[in-house]
Write a protein that holds these residues in place. Structure first.
Motif, PDB file in Angstrom:
ATOM      1  N   SER A  92      52.520  64.273 -12.929  1.00  0.00           N
ATOM      2  CA  SER A  92      53.090  63.192 -12.133  1.00  0.00           C
ATOM      3  C   SER A  92      54.146  63.811 -11.229  1.00  0.00           C
ATOM      4  CB  SER A  92      53.739  62.136 -13.037  1.00  0.00           C
ATOM      5  OG  SER A  92      52.751  61.532 -13.828  1.00  0.00           O
ATOM      6  N   LEU A 115      44.823  60.558  -9.550  1.00  0.00           N
ATOM      7  CA  LEU A 115      44.394  59.644 -10.612  1.00  0.00           C
ATOM      8  C   LEU A 115      45.103  58.304 -10.520  1.00  0.00           C
ATOM      9  CD1 LEU A 115      44.477  62.069 -13.680  1.00  0.00           C
ATOM     10  CD2 LEU A 115      42.484  61.406 -12.338  1.00  0.00           C
ATOM     11  N   ASP A 116      46.313  58.308  -9.998  1.00  0.00           N
ATOM     12  CA  ASP A 116      47.109  57.081  -9.988  1.00  0.00           C
ATOM     13  C   ASP A 116      48.192  57.236  -8.921  1.00  0.00           C
ATOM     14  OD1 ASP A 116      47.944  54.588 -10.737  1.00  0.00           O
ATOM     15  OD2 ASP A 116      48.977  55.246 -12.573  1.00  0.00           O
ATOM     16  N   THR A 117      48.525  56.115  -8.283  1.00  0.00           N
ATOM     17  CA  THR A 117      49.583  56.149  -7.277  1.00  0.00           C
ATOM     18  C   THR A 117      50.564  55.021  -7.561  1.00  0.00           C
ATOM     19  OG1 THR A 117      47.990  56.973  -5.676  1.00  0.00           O
ATOM     20  CG2 THR A 117      50.082  56.164  -4.803  1.00  0.00           C
ATOM     21  N   GLY A 118      51.845  55.387  -7.676  1.00  0.00           N
ATOM     22  CA  GLY A 118      52.881  54.382  -7.926  1.00  0.00           C
ATOM     23  C   GLY A 118      53.806  54.283  -6.729  1.00  0.00           C
ATOM     24  N   MET A 122      53.031  60.054  -7.718  1.00  0.00           N
ATOM     25  CA  MET A 122      51.571  60.136  -7.754  1.00  0.00           C
ATOM     26  C   MET A 122      51.161  60.982  -8.956  1.00  0.00           C
ATOM     27  SD  MET A 122      50.756  60.871  -3.790  1.00  0.00           S
ATOM     28  CE  MET A 122      48.998  60.573  -3.806  1.00  0.00           C
ATOM     29  N   MET A 123      50.050  60.599  -9.569  1.00  0.00           N
ATOM     30  CA  MET A 123      49.527  61.391 -10.672  1.00  0.00           C
ATOM     31  C   MET A 123      48.275  62.135 -10.202  1.00  0.00           C
ATOM     32  SD  MET A 123      48.139  60.298 -14.414  1.00  0.00           S
ATOM     33  CE  MET A 123      49.544  59.283 -14.795  1.00  0.00           C
ATOM     34  N   ARG A 125      45.275  65.457 -10.889  1.00  0.00           N
ATOM     35  CA  ARG A 125      44.546  66.204 -11.903  1.00  0.00           C
ATOM     36  C   ARG A 125      43.843  67.386 -11.247  1.00  0.00           C
ATOM     37  NH1 ARG A 125      38.887  64.159 -13.505  1.00  0.00           N
ATOM     38  NH2 ARG A 125      38.454  65.437 -11.696  1.00  0.00           N
TER      39      ARG A 125
END
Lengths: 172, 591
Positions: A92, A115-118, A122-123, A125
C-alpha cells in the motif's frame, strides 16, 4: 554479503511437520531467509521451499540434518541458474488524487497490478523474480509505503531446453 | 476383533516383545494401566518420572534392547524430558509413551495438559501424537522400528485419553497388526542405509595400509552396532592401536595390548597424545565430540581421517573426513576386513615399530596415577575405592555412573573387559543418572552384579529411586564417593577461578546418607578410612536381597588428571602433578 541456497523439501502432509522443519533450523542455529509451504499435486505430500542462509551453516550440513527428519521425503537443492524463482509482493503506497500517476507509471513499467484505490493510498501487486521485486520496492519507497508484504520465494527446476545437463541436484 | 485403544496399546507392546515397562500412572494414562493388570509385562513403579526414563536407558545400555517408559501427561511428560534428551545425545533406543488429555481438550490449557510433542520435538528422534484408536498399533510399530534402526534414539508416542478409554466410543477399534512392509511403506522419508560403499571401503583399506602412525578412534557406535568382535578382529589383523571414548568403554578390552584407553578431556596421556600425533584416525561410530577433540583447530593436525558412521550428518559435521563411509559399524568393519585381507592383510602393513615404541614410552612414563595413602591416613582416595571395587567384583560386573569427577575416575580406573558393562551419561552429562540407570540395567541383566558409582551431589538428585529398587527387589549396589562438594565444579573453581569456591560445598553429613539409605529399605555402610574399604565392598557383594549403599568419605582436594583445560588444545594436556616435571622436560626437548 549473505549467500543463499534454495532447498525444495518434500514432506509428508501431516500436522506439525512445518514446526519440525522450522524447529530444526532454530535448534541448529541455521537461518531461514524465506519460506513458502503448499500442498503438491500429490495430496499426501507438501512442498516447502526454503531459502537458507548458508553463511550460518554449510548447506551440506543443513541438508543432512533436514534429511534426518522422519517426515522429510526428499530434498532438492536448486542453484539459482538452474531454477525459476518467483515471489509475490503486495504494497500500500501513499497516493493522493494528484499523485496517482506516479504509482501508475511504476506499475506500468513493472507490469504490476493495482488491486485497490483509496482516497490517500493505492494498493499494488507484483509477481516476479525476487530481484525484480527488490527493484520495484526500491522505487516505491520514496513515494511512501504504508504496508508491504512479500511471500518468500517459490521455485521449480528450470525445464530442459535440449542444451545443457541436469537442472536440479537431488541430495537425498 | 473389537477391542479398545488401551487394550490395543498393551497388546502392541507385548507383540513388540516388551517384557518390562518403567512408569508411573496418572489421570490421562489411567485407561492404559487397567489392561496392564492382565498383561504378562512387568511394570516397575518409579518414584519420579525422570527415574522411569533413565531406567529405560540403563535397560537399553545393558541389553541392547529398547527400553520402554510410560507416564502420564503434563508434569509427567516434562519430568521425562531430561532422559529423552539424554537418550537422544547418546543414541539410546528408547520408546516413551505419554498420556495426553482427551482430544477435545487439547489446546484448552486443560488440567495436566502440555504440548508434549512440541516440547520433546528437539530431544527425540521422532515423536507422534496419535489421534485415532485404530492408529495405535501402527504408531507403536513405527516407534520401535525408528528407535532401533539407523542411528538408535528415543521415540515418544503421545496418546490422548479418549482413544484409550473404554467409556468413550472413540476408543473402539478392530485389532490388527501391521506387517514389516506396511510399517516401512508408512515411513516414506525414512530409509537408513547400513551397507558401506565398497569403493570408499577400499580407499579406507588403502589408507590403513599406508599409515605408519594409525589409531582406531572407537566410539559408542561400536556398541550400538554390536561390533565389538569385529573391532577386535580389525585391530588384531592390522595391529592397530585403539582408543575407546567415554561412550565406548568396554567396546575393546582394556587389558588388550593394543588398547590405549580413553581419550579426551580426562583421558589418559597416551590415548590423547596418540591421537594428536597420529597420521591416520580411523573413527568408527564416534562423532568428534568437543570433549574428545579439545580445541578443534589444534586437534590431530597431521591425521588423515576415515570416518564411519550410520548417521550421514556426522560425517563432516566437525572434521572433514578424507574417507567418509555411511553405514552400520559392524557391517562396514566386516567389509573393511575383507578389503584389507584382499590387499594382503597383516603382511601388507608397513613397519610401525617406531610408532609402537613411542606409544609404549608414553604409557610407561605417564600412566594414570594418584597419591596413595597409608592405611588410616587421611580421607579415602576415590581412585583407590574404584581400584578396590574393580578387584573385588566379577569381571563382567555392570557399572553405572553419574556425572562429574566420580564418572571420570570410574571410566579411568575401572578396567573394562566386556562390552555392555558401562552405563553412563556421556553427551548430556545428566547428574543423577546412575541410580535409575543401574536399576534399569539390573532389571535387564538380573544375572549380573550391578554397581552404581555416584557422587554425593548426583545421589541427592535421584536417590528416591532406591525406594523403587527396594520395593521391586532389584538388588543394585551403590558406592557414593562423598567428598562433600560438587567435585568437578570445585576442581574448575580451584584451577581456573583462583580457588574462589562459589556454591559448591554440600557438607559431608547433611544428609546422613546411611540413615537415608536405610530409610529407603537399603542396607547401608559408611567407610571413613582406607583400611575399611575392602571389608565394606565384600559385605556389599554378599547382600542380594535388597539394594545396598556404601558411603565412602573421600578426599575433597583430589582432582581428575590428566586434564585438557576447556578451550585448550589436546597438546596442552595437564598430567598428574607428580608427572608434570617429566612432561615439561619432554616438551622442552620438543619430543
Amino acid at each position: 554479503m549473505h549467500s543463499y541456497h534454495t532447498l525444495v523439501v518434500l514432506v509428508e502432509n501431516k500436522p506439525g511437520v512445518l514446526a519440525r522443519v522450522a524447529g530444526l533450523f532454530a535448534r541448529r542455529g541455521f537461518n531461514i531467509h524465506s519460506l513458502a509451504v503448499a500442498p503438491t499435486e500429490d495430496e499426501r505430500i507438501s512442498r516447502i521451499t526454503i531459502v537458507a542462509d548458508t553463511e550460518s551453516a554449510p548447506v551440506e550440513q543443513i541438508v543432512k540434518q533436514l534429511d534426518k527428519l522422519i517426515n522429510v521425503v526428499r530434498i532438492d537443492e536448486l542453484a539459482p541458474r538452474d531454477s525459476v524463482e518467483q515471489e509475490l509482493l503486495m504494497a500500500s503506497v501513499q497516493a493522493s488524487v494528484g499523485e496517482r500517476s506516479k504509482v501508475l507509471e511504476l506499475c506500468q513499467i513493472f507490469s504490476a497490478k493495482v488491486l485497490d484505490t483509496g482516497t490517500q493510498e493505492m494498493m499494488v501487486r507484483l509477481a516476479g523474480s525476487p530481484a525484480k521485486l527488490d527493484d520495484f520496492e526500491q522505487l516505491l519507497r520514496p513515494l511512501g509505503i504504508s504496508a508491504i508484504q512479500r511471500t518468500g520465494r517459490v521455485a521449480l527446476p528450470r525445464l530442459d531446453h535440449g542444451s545443457s545437463g541436469a537442472s536440479l541436484r537431488s541430495v537425498s | 476383533m473389537g477391542i479398545n485403544g488401551g487394550q490395543a496399546l498393551i497388546r502392541a507392546l507385548e507383540r513388540e516383545g516388551v517384557e518390562v515397562l518403567f512408569g508411573l500412572p496418572g489421570g490421562a494414562i489411567l485407561p492404559v494401566y487397567d489392561p496392564l493388570i492382565d498383561s504378562p509385562i512387568r511394570h516397575v513403579l518409579v518414584r519420579h518420572e525422570q527415574g522411569a526414563g533413565h531406567m529405560a536407558e540403563g535397560f537399553a545400555h545393558a541389553t541392547g534392547r529398547v527400553g520402554v517408559a510410560m507416564v502420564t501427561s503434563g508434569p509427567a511428560a516434562t519430568n521425562i524430558v531430561t532422559p529423552l534428551c539424554d537418550a537422544y545425545m547418546d543414541s539410546v533406543p528408547m520408546v516413551c509413551i505419554t498420556g495426553q488429555v482427551p482430544s477435545t481438550a487439547i489446546g484448552t490449557d486443560a488440567f495436566q495438559e502440555c504440548d508434549t510433542v512440541g516440547i520433546t520435538r528437539s530431544v527425540t528422534k521422532h515423536n507422534e501424537l496419535v489421534t485415532r484408536a485404530e492408529d495405535i498399533p501402527m504408531a507403536i510399530r513405527q516407534a520401535f522400528y525408528i528407535a532401533t534402526t539407523g542411528r538408535p534414539g528415543p521415540v515418544l508416542v503421545d496418546i490422548p485419553k479418549d482413544i484409550v478409554d473404554p467409556a468413550n466410543p472413540r476408543s473402539a477399534m478392530d485389532w490388527y497388526w501391521p506387517t514389516d512392509a506396511e510399517v516401512e511403506a508408512s515411513l516414506p522419508g525414512y530409509k537408513p542405509s547400513t551397507q558401506g560403499d565398497p569403493v570408499r571401503i577400499r580407499e579406507a583399506a588403502e589408507l590403513i595400509n599406508r599409515s605408519v602412525k594409525p589409531v582406531i578412534y572407537a566410539g559408542g557406535g561400536i556398541l550400538k552396532a554390536r561390533a565389538a568382535e569385529a573391532l577386535r578382529a580389525l585391530a588384531e589383523l592390522c595391529d592397530l592401536p585403539v582408543v575407546t571414548t567415554l561412550m565406548a568403554r568396554g567396546a575393546f578390552p582394556d587389558d588388550h595390548p593394543l588398547c590405549l584407553g580413553m581419550p579426551g578431556m580426562h583421558g589418559n596421556y597416551t590415548a590423547i597424545t596418540a591421537m594428536q600425533e597420529a597420521d591416520l584416525l580411523i573413527a568408527l561410530g564416534s562423532r568428534f565430540d568437543d570433549r574428545v577433540t579439545g580445541r578443534l583447530d589444534g586437534f590431530a593436525p597431521s591425521a588423515k581421517i576415515i570416518h564411519v558412521d550410520i548417521d550421514p550428518a556426522e560425517l563432516g559435521k566437525v572434521r572433514r573426513p578424507d574417507v567418509a563411509i555411511v553405514g552400520d559399524c559392524r557391517s562396514v568393519i566386516e567389509d573393511l576386513l575383507s578389503a584389507l585381507q584382499a590387499l594382503g592383510g597383516s603382511a601388507a602393513q608397513p613397519d610401525r615399530s617406531a610408532w609402537k615404541q613411542q606409544l609404549s614410552g608414553w604409557r610407561e612414563k605417564f600412566p594414570l596415577t594418584y597419591e596413595n595413602l597409608e592405611a588410616g591416613e587421611g580421607h579415602v582416595k576415590p581412585q583407590f575405592v574404584l581400584e578396590r571395587l574393580r578387584s573385588l567384583t566379577p569381571s563382567d560386573t555392570i557399572v553405572a555412573s553419574g556425572v562429574g569427577q566420580h564418572q571420570m575416575w570410574t571410566s579411568q580406573y575401572w578396567k573394562f573387559n566386556h562390552p555392555y558393562t558401562w552405563v553412563n551419561s556421556g553427551g548430556l552429562g545428566t547428574m543423577g543418572f546412575s541410580i535409575p540407570a543401574a536399576i534399569g540395567a539390573k532389571v535387564g541383566r538380573p544375572d549380573r552384579m550391578v554397581w552404581a558409582i555416584d557422587g554425593d551431589g548426583c545421589f541427592q538428585m535421584t536417590a528416591q529411586e532406591l525406594v523403587t529398587a527396594s520395593a521391586e527387589r532389584i538388588p543394585i549396589k551403590v558406592a557414593i564417593l562423598n567428598n562433600a562438594y560438587l567435585g568437578m565444579v570445585r576442581q574448575w573453581q580451584e584451577m581456573f577461578y583462583d580457588e574462589r569456591y562459589s556454591e559448591v560445598y554440600l557438607s559431608p553429613d547433611l544428609p546422613d546418607y546411611v540413615k537415608w539409605a536405610e530409610a529407603m529399605g537399603c542396607a547401608a555402610m559408611r567407610v571413613e578410612s582406607t583400611d575399611e574399604v575392602d571389608a565394606a565392598i565384600e559385605k556389599a557383594n554378599g547382600i542380594n536381597d535388597r539394594p545396598v549403599v556404601i558411603e565412602f568419605r573421600t578426599d575433597a582436594r583430589e582432582k581428575v588428571f590428566p586434564m585438557v583445560p576447556a578451550g585448550k588444545g589436546n597438546s596442552e594436556v595437564m598430567v598428574d602433578p607428580s608427572q608434570q616435571a617429566e612432561l615439561a622436560r619432554i616438551r622442552a626437548l620438543g619430543l
